[in-house]
Design a protein around this motif. Sequence first.
Motif, PDB file in Angstrom:
ATOM      1  N   GLY A 128      -8.434  -8.548  37.014  1.00  0.00           N
ATOM      2  CA  GLY A 128      -7.906  -9.357  35.925  1.00  0.00           C
ATOM      3  C   GLY A 128      -8.937 -10.348  35.420  1.00  0.00           C
ATOM      4  O   GLY A 128      -9.815 -10.801  36.165  1.00  0.00           O
ATOM      5  N   ALA A 129      -8.822 -10.688  34.153  1.00  0.00           N
ATOM      6  CA  ALA A 129      -9.746 -11.660  33.564  1.00  0.00           C
ATOM      7  C   ALA A 129      -9.675 -12.994  34.286  1.00  0.00           C
ATOM      8  O   ALA A 129     -10.702 -13.652  34.520  1.00  0.00           O
ATOM      9  N   VAL A 130      -8.474 -13.408  34.668  1.00  0.00           N
ATOM     10  CA  VAL A 130      -8.325 -14.706  35.317  1.00  0.00           C
ATOM     11  C   VAL A 130      -9.077 -14.733  36.649  1.00  0.00           C
ATOM     12  O   VAL A 130      -9.791 -15.693  36.949  1.00  0.00           O
ATOM     13  N   GLU A 131      -8.936 -13.686  37.444  1.00  0.00           N
ATOM     14  CA  GLU A 131      -9.631 -13.677  38.734  1.00  0.00           C
ATOM     15  C   GLU A 131     -11.140 -13.509  38.564  1.00  0.00           C
ATOM     16  O   GLU A 131     -11.907 -13.795  39.488  1.00  0.00           O
ATOM     17  N   ALA A 132     -11.596 -13.069  37.388  1.00  0.00           N
ATOM     18  CA  ALA A 132     -13.026 -12.896  37.146  1.00  0.00           C
ATOM     19  C   ALA A 132     -13.706 -14.164  36.659  1.00  0.00           C
ATOM     20  O   ALA A 132     -14.941 -14.217  36.574  1.00  0.00           O
ATOM     21  N   ILE A 133     -12.936 -15.209  36.331  1.00  0.00           N
ATOM     22  CA  ILE A 133     -13.519 -16.425  35.744  1.00  0.00           C
ATOM     23  C   ILE A 133     -14.636 -17.021  36.593  1.00  0.00           C
ATOM     24  O   ILE A 133     -15.673 -17.441  36.043  1.00  0.00           O
ATOM     25  N   GLY A 220     -11.916 -24.622  29.919  1.00  0.00           N
ATOM     26  CA  GLY A 220     -11.679 -23.647  28.855  1.00  0.00           C
ATOM     27  C   GLY A 220     -11.305 -22.307  29.441  1.00  0.00           C
ATOM     28  O   GLY A 220     -10.850 -22.208  30.575  1.00  0.00           O
ATOM     29  N   ARG A 221     -11.516 -21.269  28.647  1.00  0.00           N
ATOM     30  CA  ARG A 221     -11.252 -19.901  29.106  1.00  0.00           C
ATOM     31  C   ARG A 221     -12.257 -18.952  28.448  1.00  0.00           C
ATOM     32  O   ARG A 221     -12.837 -19.272  27.397  1.00  0.00           O
ATOM     33  N   PRO A 222     -12.475 -17.807  29.071  1.00  0.00           N
ATOM     34  CA  PRO A 222     -13.545 -16.930  28.596  1.00  0.00           C
ATOM     35  C   PRO A 222     -13.189 -16.168  27.325  1.00  0.00           C
ATOM     36  O   PRO A 222     -12.016 -15.910  27.033  1.00  0.00           O
ATOM     37  N   GLY A 223     -14.234 -15.797  26.592  1.00  0.00           N
ATOM     38  CA  GLY A 223     -14.074 -14.875  25.482  1.00  0.00           C
ATOM     39  C   GLY A 223     -13.788 -13.474  26.000  1.00  0.00           C
ATOM     40  O   GLY A 223     -13.959 -13.167  27.187  1.00  0.00           O
ATOM     41  N   TRP A 224     -13.376 -12.611  25.093  1.00  0.00           N
ATOM     42  CA  TRP A 224     -12.944 -11.261  25.445  1.00  0.00           C
ATOM     43  C   TRP A 224     -14.093 -10.415  25.986  1.00  0.00           C
ATOM     44  O   TRP A 224     -13.979  -9.768  27.019  1.00  0.00           O
TER      45      TRP A 224
END
Length: 409
Positions: A128-133, A220-224
Motif C-alpha cells: 500500500g502507498a501508506v506503508e510505503a511512505i 504531507g502525503r506522496p504524489g501518485w
Amino acid sequence: MHAWPASEVPVLPGKGRDLRIHDTATDGLVTLDPGPVARIYVCGITPYDATHIGHAATYNAFDLVQRVWLDTKRQVHYVQNVTDVDDPLLERAERDGIDWVALAEKETALFREDMTALRMLPPREYIGAVEAIPGIVPLVERLRDAGAAYELEGDIYFSVEADPDFGKVSGLDAAAMRLLSAERGGDPDRSGKKNPLDPMLWMAAREGEPSWDGGSLGRGRPGWHIECVAIALDHLGMGFDIQGGGSDLAFPHHEMGASHAQALTGEFPMAKAYVHAGMVALHGEKMSKSKGNLVFVSKLRRDGVDPAAIRLALLAHHYRADWEWTDQVLQDAVARLGRWRAAVSRPDGPSAEALVEEIREALVNDLDAPAALAAVDRWAALQLDQGGTDEGAPGVVSRAVDALLGVAL
C-alpha cells in the motif's frame, strides 16, 4: 499488506518459449529473456470502488505473462501496489460519509476476493502507498537535493527537465502530454511551476486531509507516481522486465515514474518493456469509475456467473484491444465454458500434444489469447463430434487450460 491465495498452477510436459510482447516505448514487439527470476511490476487499484471488468481485463493480461514465464520453468517476482490514499479515495469517502481508511480496506478486501475467484496469481509483494511512505520520503529528498525537484508553496515538484529521456515511454509530444496531464490527475495550469508537465512528488498537508511526517519535506502525503517508483525500486530494482497497467497509465503515470527512477539512479531504462492493456467500454464509452458505467466482477459473481466464464470473456479479446462488454460477450463465454467442460469430461479423446504447443505459441506471440481459445475450440469440437482414443488427452487439455489460461475445467 497481504495479497490473496494462489491457485495451484499445473506443471506441463516440455517447456515454454520466451515471450514476445508489445513495448509501448518502442511501439514494437520485443523478445524478453529474463534470468532465472522474471521481474514484473503492475500498477494496482485505487480502492474507492469495487473491481470492474476493465480492472479484471488488465490483471488478466499480466496473469497470462506470469503463466507464460512459469511455463519456461522460471520463477516470477511480481509486485503490485495499492494506492490507498489519493484524492479520488478521499472524495468518495467524504461523499459517502465513511472513513477513508475503512473504505480502502473494504474495497481492497473485495478486490482480493475477485482476484481469487478469477484465479489471478497473486503478487509476491502487495504494498500500500501508506506503508510505503517511509521509503518514499528519502527518494523525494534525494531528488530535491540533486536539483531534480523544487518547492512550490510547500509542495515538492519533480522537474521533467532533469531526465534527458523524458517522453520516451509514451512517445507523445508536449501538447498531447499537457492535455492528458489535465485529464489524468496533473495540474499543468498551476502557476509557478517550471514546466506545466512537472508532477507533484510530495503534497504539503491540507486541512482536513490525512498527512504524514515527511522529515525535511514537512507533513504531507506522496504524489501518485513516486509511490510506484519507491515500491518498484525497493523490491525489483532498476531494469526489471515489465512495467504493466492499462493503456491510460502510459501517460502520465508510467512516463513520470520512469523519469523519477532514472533521475534517482542515473540508469536507463526503468523497465525493459512497458506493456499496456486496452480499455473496456460499456454502452459506447470507456468503462470508468468517473463515468459510473461499470460492470462489477463481484456483482456478476453474486448473480451466479461462473468466474471461469468471466475469465473466458476476458480472454476472448486480445489484451491490447479496446473492446465493449455486452450481454452477448458473456453468453458466448458461458457457452464456450460448457463446451470445453463437456469435452474434457469424457474418459478419452483426440491427442492433445499438438494443442498444448498451439496454446503456448499463441501466448508467447504477444499474449494472443483469442488464438489460444480458438485452438481449444477446435480440439473440443473434434472431441464432441468424433471423440478419440487417447485416454490421457482430456486431462492434458484440462491441465494446459488451467496452467496457461487460468481457467479451471
